[in-house]
Write an enzyme that holds these catalytic residues in place. Structure first.
Site, PDB file in Angstrom:
ATOM      1  CB  SER A 128      41.740   4.583   5.505  1.00 38.93           C
ATOM      2  OG  SER A 128      41.272   3.265   5.324  1.00 38.93           O
ATOM      3  CE1 TYR A 153      45.172   2.703   9.116  1.00 38.66           C
ATOM      4  CE2 TYR A 153      43.256   1.733   8.040  1.00 38.66           C
ATOM      5  CZ  TYR A 153      44.405   2.492   7.974  1.00 38.66           C
ATOM      6  OH  TYR A 153      44.795   3.056   6.779  1.00 38.66           O
TER       7      TYR A 153
HETATM    8  N1  LIG Z   1      47.895   0.916   1.003  1.00 32.56           N
HETATM    9  C1  LIG Z   1      46.581   1.047   1.175  1.00 32.56           C
HETATM   10  O1  LIG Z   1      45.774   0.314   0.583  1.00 32.56           O
HETATM   11  C2  LIG Z   1      46.023   2.133   2.079  1.00 32.56           C
HETATM   12  C3  LIG Z   1      44.624   2.226   2.191  1.00 32.56           C
HETATM   13  C4  LIG Z   1      44.087   3.213   3.008  1.00 32.56           C
HETATM   14  C5  LIG Z   1      44.912   4.100   3.662  1.00 32.56           C
HETATM   15  N2  LIG Z   1      46.272   3.974   3.564  1.00 32.56           N
HETATM   16  C6  LIG Z   1      47.108   4.946   4.284  1.00 32.56           C
HETATM   17  O2  LIG Z   1      48.074   5.450   3.387  1.00 32.56           O
HETATM   18  C7  LIG Z   1      49.275   5.764   4.086  1.00 32.56           C
HETATM   19  C8  LIG Z   1      50.445   5.049   3.441  1.00 32.56           C
HETATM   20  O3  LIG Z   1      50.190   3.648   3.502  1.00 32.56           O
HETATM   21  P1  LIG Z   1      51.151   2.574   2.865  1.00 32.56           P
HETATM   22  O4  LIG Z   1      50.299   1.544   2.247  1.00 32.56           O
HETATM   23  O5  LIG Z   1      52.225   3.236   2.085  1.00 32.56           O
HETATM   24  O6  LIG Z   1      51.754   1.941   4.213  1.00 32.56           O
HETATM   25  P2  LIG Z   1      53.265   1.660   4.647  1.00 32.56           P
HETATM   26  O7  LIG Z   1      53.187   0.965   5.967  1.00 32.56           O
HETATM   27  O8  LIG Z   1      53.992   0.980   3.553  1.00 32.56           O
HETATM   28  O9  LIG Z   1      53.844   3.108   4.833  1.00 32.56           O
HETATM   29  C9  LIG Z   1      53.751   3.855   6.030  1.00 32.56           C
HETATM   30  C10 LIG Z   1      55.152   4.298   6.413  1.00 32.56           C
HETATM   31  O10 LIG Z   1      55.019   5.108   7.582  1.00 32.56           O
HETATM   32  C11 LIG Z   1      56.099   4.787   8.453  1.00 32.56           C
HETATM   33  N3  LIG Z   1      55.682   5.051   9.824  1.00 32.56           N
HETATM   34  C12 LIG Z   1      54.739   4.389  10.556  1.00 32.56           C
HETATM   35  N4  LIG Z   1      54.668   4.898  11.786  1.00 32.56           N
HETATM   36  C13 LIG Z   1      55.580   5.909  11.851  1.00 32.56           C
HETATM   37  C14 LIG Z   1      55.995   6.796  12.855  1.00 32.56           C
HETATM   38  N5  LIG Z   1      55.462   6.758  14.078  1.00 32.56           N
HETATM   39  N6  LIG Z   1      56.965   7.692  12.580  1.00 32.56           N
HETATM   40  C15 LIG Z   1      57.517   7.741  11.331  1.00 32.56           C
HETATM   41  N7  LIG Z   1      57.190   6.917  10.340  1.00 32.56           N
HETATM   42  C16 LIG Z   1      56.225   6.002  10.595  1.00 32.56           C
HETATM   43  C17 LIG Z   1      56.359   3.302   8.239  1.00 32.56           C
HETATM   44  O11 LIG Z   1      57.685   2.934   8.603  1.00 32.56           O
HETATM   45  C18 LIG Z   1      56.092   3.136   6.745  1.00 32.56           C
HETATM   46  O12 LIG Z   1      57.283   3.220   5.993  1.00 32.56           O
HETATM   47  C19 LIG Z   1      49.016   5.381   5.534  1.00 32.56           C
HETATM   48  O13 LIG Z   1      48.578   6.524   6.228  1.00 32.56           O
HETATM   49  C20 LIG Z   1      47.891   4.375   5.436  1.00 32.56           C
HETATM   50  O14 LIG Z   1      47.146   4.315   6.616  1.00 32.56           O
HETATM   51  C21 LIG Z   1      46.837   3.011   2.775  1.00 32.56           C
END
Ligand SMILES: NC(=O)c1ccc[n+]([C@@H]2O[C@H](COP(=O)([O-])OP(=O)(O)OC[C@H]3O[C@@H](n4cnc5c(N)ncnc54)[C@H](O)[C@@H]3O)[C@@H](O)[C@H]2O)c1
Length: 321
Positions: A128, A153
Site C-alpha cells: 500500500s 494498517y
Molecule cells: N483499494 C485501495 O485503494 C487499496 C490501496 C492500498 C492497498 N490495498 C490493498 O489491496 C488489497 C485489496 O483491497 P480491496 O480494496 O479490494 O479491499 P476489500 O476489503 O474490498 O478486499 C479484501 C478482501 O479480503 C477479505 N479478507 C479480509 N480478511 C480476510 C481473512 N482473514 N481471510 C480471508 N479473507 C479476508 C475480505 O472479506 C475482502 O473481500 C488489500 O490487501 C488492501 O490492503 C487497497
C-alpha cells in the site's frame, strides 16, 4: 494449472479474478466474507465470478493455518494475495483484525508458497501507498526510506514486504509486492471516501471533509491496476527474487477537486462539513511509477473524471438494485 486469488470477493480481488477468468485461467478464489463492510456486496461480486466455469470459491480465513495449508493440494502455479483487513482508520478501532488477517494471514500465504516449492511460478501480493507515511518528498519512490508508518494498517503492509523478502531469500520464492495508491471504480469499497461521499450526496446528507479538504490523493482507476497486475503475475521472475513496485495513477488530485468532479458525475451538489485531520491519515500520496514502467511498461490511462463517471453510473445501478 490454476491461480489462487485471495480476497476474491473484495473490490480488487473481484476485478482481478474476472480478468484472469476472461484470459482463460482457472481461478481458486478465497475469502472469509467478513462484515467489515456489507457482505451483500461481496456475495454479489461472487455471483458474477461463479458464472465462469473456471472459478471455484473457498470460504476460509487467511489466519486459519490448516485451511490455507490445505490449498497446496490444488497446486496453484501462481498466487495473487489481495485478501487483507484494509482501511487505515479501522486499524485504530480494531487492531487485532489487522494482526490476524494481515500478519498471521500473510505468513500463512508465505508458508503455502514455501510448500509449493518449484511448482509456484510467482507470488504477487498487495502492499500500500500508506507505507510511505507522511513523507516529505514527492513523488514517493521505492528507494525512499519509509519506516515511519502513520497507522497500524501501514505497519502491517510494510511488515508484509519484510516477511516476503525474507521468505524469498530463504526459500527461493519469486515474490512481488505492489503498493496500490487509492484504487477506485465500479464494485468499489464502501469505506473509501469517494463511496462515502457519493452515498451521502445521493441521500442528501452532508459529506465529511477531513483536514478542511487540504489533502491530495493519487487516485488509480481499477483497470489501471488490474491490467498491469495481470502482466506482473504472468511474469516468471528468478527464484528468490523479491521486488516492490508502486502502482498508482501518478497524477495526484486535490480532495476538493475530486469532490467537484464527483458532484459533476452524480449531478448533485454536496453539503460539506469541514473537519480536522483524522488520526492515522496522511495529507498526500503521489506515486513515482518509473520502476514499474521500466520493468513492465506501466502506463495508467484513465483520468479521474472518466473513472468517477464510470463509478457513478455503476453506483446508481447498485443502489437501485
Ligand atoms: N483499494 C485501495 O485503494 C487499496 C490501496 C492500498 C492497498 N490495498 C490493498 O489491496 C488489497 C485489496 O483491497 P480491496 O480494496 O479490494 O479491499 P476489500 O476489503 O474490498 O478486499 C479484501 C478482501 O479480503 C477479505 N479478507 C479480509 N480478511 C480476510 C481473512 N482473514 N481471510 C480471508 N479473507 C479476508 C475480505 O472479506 C475482502 O473481500 C488489500 O490487501 C488492501 O490492503 C487497497
Amino acid at each position: 494449472m490454476s491461480v489462487l486469488v485471495t480476497g476474491a470477493a473484495g473490490f480488487i480481488g473481484f476485478h482481478a479474478s474476472q480478468a484472469l477468468l476472461e484470459a482463460g485461467e482457472d481461478v481458486i478464489g478465497l475469502d472469509n466474507l467478513n462484515d467489515y463492510y456489507d457482505p451483500a456486496l461481496k456475495h454479489a461480486r461472487l455471483d458474477c465470478l461463479r458464472a465462469s466455469s473456471g472459478f471455484r470459491f473457498v470460504e476460509a480465513d487467511l489466519a486459519d493455518h490448516a485451511a490455507i495449508e490445505a490449498l497446496a493440494a490444488d497446486r496453484p502455479s501462481r498466487i495473487l494475495h489481495l485478501g487483507a483487513q484494509a482501511g487505515v482508520r479501522y486499524s485504530i478501532e480494531n487492531p487485532h483484525a489487522y494482526a490476524q488477517s494481515n500478519l498471521v494471514g500473510h505468513l500463512n500465504i508465505l508458508e503455502l508458497a514455501r510448500s509449493l516449492g518449484d511448482g509456484l511460478d510467482h507470488l504477487v501480493y498487495a502492499s500500500s501507498s500508506s507505507v510511505y507515511g507522511e513523507a516529505a518528498k514527492v513523488p514517493f519512490s521505492e528507494v525512499d526510506a519509509n519506516d515511519t508508518p502513520e497507522s497500524l494498517y501501514a505497519a502491517t503492509k510494510r511488515s508484509n514486504e519484510f516477511m516476503s523478502a525474507s521468505y524469498a531469500r530463504l526459500y527461493g520464492i519469486p515474490a512481488t509486492g505492489l503498493r496500490f495508491f487509492t484504487v477506485y471504480g465500479p464494485w468499489g469499497r464502501p469505506d473509501m471516501a469517494y463511496w462515502l461521499f457519493a452515498d451521502a450526496m445521493l441521500e442528501g446528507r452532508p459529506i465529511k471533509v477531513f483536514n478542511n479538504g487540504d489533502m491530495e490523493r493519487d487516485f488509480t482507476y481499477i483497470s489501471d491496476i488490474v491490467e498491469p497486475m495481470g502482466r506482473v503475475l504472468a511474469d516468471n521472475p528468478q527464484r528468490g527474487r523479491h521486488e516492490v513496485y508502486n502502482i498508482g495513477g501518478a497524477s495526484p488530485v486535490r480532495l476538493m477537486d475530486m469532490i467537484a468532479q464527483l458532484e459533476e458525475a452524480l449531478g448533485v451538489t454536496a453539503e460539506k462539513q469541514m473537519l480536522p485531520m483524522q488520526a492515522g491519515d496522511v495529507t498526500r500520496t503521489y506515486a513515482d511509477v518509473r520502476k514499474l514502467q521500466a520493468a513492465y511498461g506501466y502506463q495508467p490511462s484513465v483520468q479521474l473524471d472518466e473513472g468517477l463517471n464510470a463509478f457513478a453510473e455503476w453506483f446508481r445501478g447498485w443502489r437501485a438494485r
